[in-house]
Enzyme design. Structure first.
Site, PDB file in Angstrom:
ATOM      1  N   GLY A   1       5.988   4.236   4.791  1.00 27.32           N
ATOM      2  CA  GLY A   1       6.091   5.450   5.589  1.00 27.32           C
ATOM      3  C   GLY A   1       7.289   5.383   6.514  1.00 27.32           C
ATOM      4  O   GLY A   1       8.166   4.522   6.360  1.00 27.32           O
TER       5      GLY A   1
ATOM      6  N   VAL B   1       3.697  -0.916   4.355  1.00 28.14           N
ATOM      7  CA  VAL B   1       2.345  -1.350   4.713  1.00 28.14           C
ATOM      8  C   VAL B   1       1.771  -2.154   3.553  1.00 28.14           C
ATOM      9  O   VAL B   1       1.804  -1.726   2.396  1.00 28.14           O
ATOM     10  CB  VAL B   1       1.434  -0.145   5.008  1.00 28.14           C
TER      11      VAL B   1
ATOM     12  N   LEU C   1       0.837  -1.212   0.000  1.00 25.67           N
ATOM     13  CA  LEU C   1       0.000   0.000   0.000  1.00 25.67           C
ATOM     14  C   LEU C   1       0.862   1.248   0.000  1.00 25.67           C
ATOM     15  O   LEU C   1       0.480   2.294  -0.510  1.00 25.67           O
ATOM     16  CB  LEU C   1      -0.905   0.015   1.242  1.00 25.67           C
TER      17      LEU C   1
ATOM     18  N   GLY D   1       7.824   1.965   8.195  1.00 22.04           N
ATOM     19  CA  GLY D   1       8.092   0.778   7.379  1.00 22.04           C
ATOM     20  C   GLY D   1       7.037   0.642   6.303  1.00 22.04           C
ATOM     21  O   GLY D   1       6.301   1.583   6.012  1.00 22.04           O
TER      22      GLY D   1
ATOM     23  N   ASP E   1       1.984  12.986  14.872  1.00 20.12           N
ATOM     24  CA  ASP E   1       2.181  12.737  13.451  1.00 20.12           C
ATOM     25  C   ASP E   1       0.899  12.974  12.658  1.00 20.12           C
ATOM     26  O   ASP E   1       0.642  12.288  11.674  1.00 20.12           O
ATOM     27  CB  ASP E   1       2.635  11.276  13.294  1.00 20.12           C
TER      28      ASP E   1
HETATM   29  N1  LIG Z   1      -5.116   0.673   7.951  1.00 20.23           N
HETATM   30  C1  LIG Z   1      -4.847   1.011   6.690  1.00 20.23           C
HETATM   31  N2  LIG Z   1      -5.742   0.764   5.735  1.00 20.23           N
HETATM   32  C2  LIG Z   1      -5.490   1.110   4.456  1.00 20.23           C
HETATM   33  N3  LIG Z   1      -4.379   1.718   4.061  1.00 20.23           N
HETATM   34  C3  LIG Z   1      -3.440   2.002   4.988  1.00 20.23           C
HETATM   35  C4  LIG Z   1      -3.624   1.663   6.339  1.00 20.23           C
HETATM   36  N4  LIG Z   1      -2.552   2.076   7.041  1.00 20.23           N
HETATM   37  C5  LIG Z   1      -1.730   2.646   6.162  1.00 20.23           C
HETATM   38  N5  LIG Z   1      -2.242   2.594   4.916  1.00 20.23           N
HETATM   39  C6  LIG Z   1      -1.637   3.117   3.699  1.00 20.23           C
HETATM   40  O1  LIG Z   1      -0.324   2.620   3.631  1.00 20.23           O
HETATM   41  C7  LIG Z   1       0.546   3.609   3.128  1.00 20.23           C
HETATM   42  C8  LIG Z   1       1.719   3.789   4.080  1.00 20.23           C
HETATM   43  O2  LIG Z   1       1.214   4.212   5.298  1.00 20.23           O
HETATM   44  P1  LIG Z   1       2.119   4.762   6.468  1.00 20.23           P
HETATM   45  O3  LIG Z   1       1.200   5.223   7.523  1.00 20.23           O
HETATM   46  O4  LIG Z   1       3.125   3.755   6.827  1.00 20.23           O
HETATM   47  O5  LIG Z   1       2.899   5.898   5.783  1.00 20.23           O
HETATM   48  P2  LIG Z   1       2.612   7.435   5.618  1.00 20.23           P
HETATM   49  O6  LIG Z   1       1.383   7.805   6.361  1.00 20.23           O
HETATM   50  O7  LIG Z   1       2.629   7.708   4.153  1.00 20.23           O
HETATM   51  O8  LIG Z   1       3.885   8.081   6.298  1.00 20.23           O
HETATM   52  P3  LIG Z   1       4.305   8.148   7.835  1.00 20.23           P
HETATM   53  O9  LIG Z   1       4.684   6.805   8.290  1.00 20.23           O
HETATM   54  O10 LIG Z   1       5.433   9.061   7.802  1.00 20.23           O
HETATM   55  O11 LIG Z   1       3.137   8.642   8.599  1.00 20.23           O
HETATM   56  C9  LIG Z   1      -0.248   4.861   2.959  1.00 20.23           C
HETATM   57  O12 LIG Z   1      -0.606   4.977   1.612  1.00 20.23           O
HETATM   58  C10 LIG Z   1      -1.476   4.614   3.779  1.00 20.23           C
HETATM   59  O13 LIG Z   1      -2.592   5.253   3.200  1.00 20.23           O
END
Ligand SMILES: Nc1ncnc2c1ncn2[C@@H]1O[C@H](COP(=O)(O)OP(=O)(O)OP(=O)(O)O)[C@@H](O)[C@H]1O
Length: 653
Positions: A74, A79, A71, A77, A192
């Protein structure tokens, strides 16, 4: 992943990472021996519903962490989207980076405390895996993408989010944040908050993700790693963060302000494609905050001006407060949440509703909103204790308050016009009020114990359901010496034909006796009885803050029983602006349980009260904290009664 070569042996014919039927086929290839995978459900910890997974289960769920299931990546790590084989549930599996791995116990402790954070506006943690050097978190999958995607990376053919949807998202995010700040102990600082961490489901319902992960950050304390995280949140970080000060809940409020600004403007927090002076959204917006005339220019052009100007002003006012340099000057997220709850209400005509001032815990929010013509009442704040008392005393009617339909906001200009008109009529009003006063001075005070009937109406119907025009109560309000306590109430009702509600004011000809300090008064029951019409009003609380004479009253319910018509009116707030004793009360709903043809008469209803209370000092006020009194009903002090003024009907248009 190379450790599990067998997992990549066969390509799915289905769309990747979904739980469609053929995906299950694929999962069957990866099914680990039963002995290795004691069923997940059986391993739920007793303390919470968080599950433990072994690595193989999650590898199965994500098709061995296949690229097409990724997905995104971030600061914590990668996702992956996955499907739990045991339940078919869609999940998001976050594979934490291995820098500075936490020990198993430490990790588990963090996860368990994380799992206790449960709120509809937070992405739910389903389980975790601590297997060898693998650390993974399993979350509910939120299908709609992030707010960032919707604001800036719209798919072709996708409509831009409308104003109310934006306000609803902001409200939901504020609710999630309020939970973290105010409902859990100790409070959780998000640290965050940003558009990419607000996930939306298919109905645009927002859910915050990545909350409470701070202690799980790989390499916590590792300056290199932290600096990369700061880069990610650049544009959202509160100034105190860059000053090296500790983060507080108010730092989250700042980040929330940035998100709100993004929702309003459709601009990214940081946008390097824009001219230099527009790259940092907050820096771009700050000068505009000082010039309300320019607010409409801030709005996202994709909205095509489909919002009420006042709604926009309110939202900008809230945003600018959240973005104050000094943390202490920023509002509490609970107040932001309350304000947004009203902005996110859609009314039939799409105009957002006013914000009842008494809802706020901190006066800064009410002041800011009133500056932008956003509040229906004069700015006023209750001391926290008083507010608690009010909420506890009104809790019995909380359900009923749900029914309250808020008065639609009119344009500020229109309101001013109406106020001017009302003032111009004050002379005549004043005379009639004087008459009333004279008549009432010798009226007997009936002992009508019928307090509110608003809770008793079995099938009450809100007038607002059929007529958005809200009701307005005009109040003549005066203070007198303590001997004159328990003075009279006079009232007149009038039926008005205006399409929109009025927000009326009248002047008092009586001087205010200043109390040396704030005075608070609670009137539990205010009744007047004008046979054959019985009217009763219950005022839940009344307070005034002597300087600068802001007074607010919360009326819990008002009802009149005019056989064969039963009507009840609920007033959400009342305020008076001390000089020269202008008092306005706004009625949020007026309901009656009568048949349709009678309803017309009750719509657009205006009532004037005089001399609702007198109170010089707090300890002399008509006020009681006494639980026993409340339980047993109103004491004599709580009742101010009078008969309805004779020329009530003369005011009917
Ligand atoms: N529970 C979830 N359901 C659907 N998509 C998710 C979920 N959690 C994270 N994602 C998606 O996975 C991707 C990476 O998410 P993550 O939160 O690790 O990174 P980020 O928000 O881009 O950065 P950071 O870690 O710096 O906050 C993003 O596109 C986020 O929309």
């Amino acid at each position: 992943m190379n450790c599990f070569p067998c997992f990549t042996s066969k390509k799915s014919k289905s769309s990747p990472c979904t739980n469609e039927t053929n995906e299950h086929d694929e999962h069957e290839e990866f099914r680990p021996p039963v002995a290795m995978t004691k069923r997940t459900e059986e391993r739920e910890t007793e303390q919470s519903s968080v599950k433990t997974f072994n690595f193989r289960e999650l590898a199965t769920a994500t098709k061995n962490f296949r690229q097409e299931c990724l997905l995104g990546e971030g600061g914590f790590g990668r996702v992956y989207k996955g499907t739990l084989q045991s339940t078919g549930q869609l999940v998001a599996v976050k594979q934490l980076d291995k820098h500075g791995l936490h020990g198993n116990k430490e990790f588990q402790a963090e996860v368990l405390s994380l799992a206790k954070l449960e709120h509809p506006n937070l992405v739910k943690l389903i389980g975790y895996c601590a297997d060898g050097d693998q650390r993974l978190l399993v979350f509910e999958y939120v299908s709609g993408g992030s707010l960032q995607d919707h604001l800036y990376e719209q798919k072709s053919g996708q409509k831009p989010m409308d104003w109310i949807t934006r306000m609803k998202i902001a409200f939901g995010a504020a609710q999630g944040l309020d939970y973290l700040h105010d409902k859990v102990n100790p409070p959780v600082i998000y640290r965050d908050l940003k558009a990419s961490n607000i996930l939306l489901d298919a109905e645009f319902y927002p859910k915050l993700c990545d909350f409470g992960l701070h202690n799980l950050e790989p390499g916590t304390g590792d300056s290199l790693f932290l600096s990369s995280r700061v880069m990610d949140t650049y544009g959202y970080s509160a100034p105190e963060y860059t000053r090296g000060e500790d983060l507080t809940v108010k730092s989250d409020v700042y980040s929330f302000g940035v998100v709100l600004l993004e929702l309003i403007t459709g601009r990214r927090a940081i946008d390097n494609t824009k001219p230099n002076d527009e790259q940092n959204l907050v820096a771009w917006a700050q000068p505009i905050f000082k010039d309300p005339k320019r607010y409409p220019d801030m709005a996202d052009p994709l909205l095509k001006k489909n919002f009420s100007e006042r709604g926009l002003n309110q939202a900008v006012a809230i945003t600018s407060m959240c973005l104050q340099e000094e943390p202490s000057a920023r509002p509490l997220i609970s107040d932001v949440m309350v304000a947004l709850s009203f902005l996110s209400m859609s009314t039939e005509d799409g105009i957002p509703t006013t914000v009842p001032i008494l809802s706020f815990r901190d006066k800064s929010m009410s002041i800011a909103l009133s500056r932008h013509g956003s509040c229906s009442v004069t700015p006023f704040s209750l001391p926290r204790k008083e507010e608690d008392e009010i909420s506890s005393s009104s809790s019995e009617s909380e359900d009923d308050e749900e029914e309250i339909k808020q008065e639609p906001i009119r344009s500020q200009k229109k309101q001013e016009e109406e106020e001017t008109t009302t003032h111009s009529n004050d002379g005549s009003d004043s005379n009639s009020e004087k008459d009333q006063e004279g008549e009432h001075s010798h009226l007997p005070k009936p002992r009508d114990s019928s307090s509110s009937s608003s809770n008793s109406g079995s099938e009450r119907r809100s007038i607002d359901e059929t007529n958005a025009a809200a009701q307005s109560l005009k109040i003549k309000y005066s203070y007198s010496s303590e001997e004159e306590d328990n003075e009279r109430l006079s009232s007149k009702t009038s039926s008005k034909s205006s399409e929109e509600s009025t927000f009326s004011r009248s002047n008092s000809d009586r001087d205010h006796v200043d109390s040396p300090s704030n005075t608070n008064m609670r009137v539990n029951s205010l009744v007047h009885n004008d046979s054959p019409r019985n009217t009763s009003m219950r005022i839940n609380s009344l307070a005034y803050d002597d300087s600068p004479r802001n007074t607010s009253i919360r009326v819990n319910s008002l009802a009149h029983d005019d056989s064969p018509r039963n009507a009840s009116m609920r007033i959400n707030s009342l305020a008076h602006d001390g000089s020269p004793r202008n008092t306005s009360m706004r009625i949020d709903s007026l309901v009656h349980d009568d048949d349709d043809e009678e309803e017309e008469e009750i719509e657009n209803h205006e009532t004037r009260f005089e001399q609702i209370h007198s109170s010089k000092f707090k300890d002399q006020s008509v006020y009681s904290d006494d639980d026993t009194e409340e339980e047993s009903g109103e004491s004599s002090l709580h009742q101010i009664e009078s008969e309805e003024e004779e020329h009530i009907s003369s005011d009917h248009d």
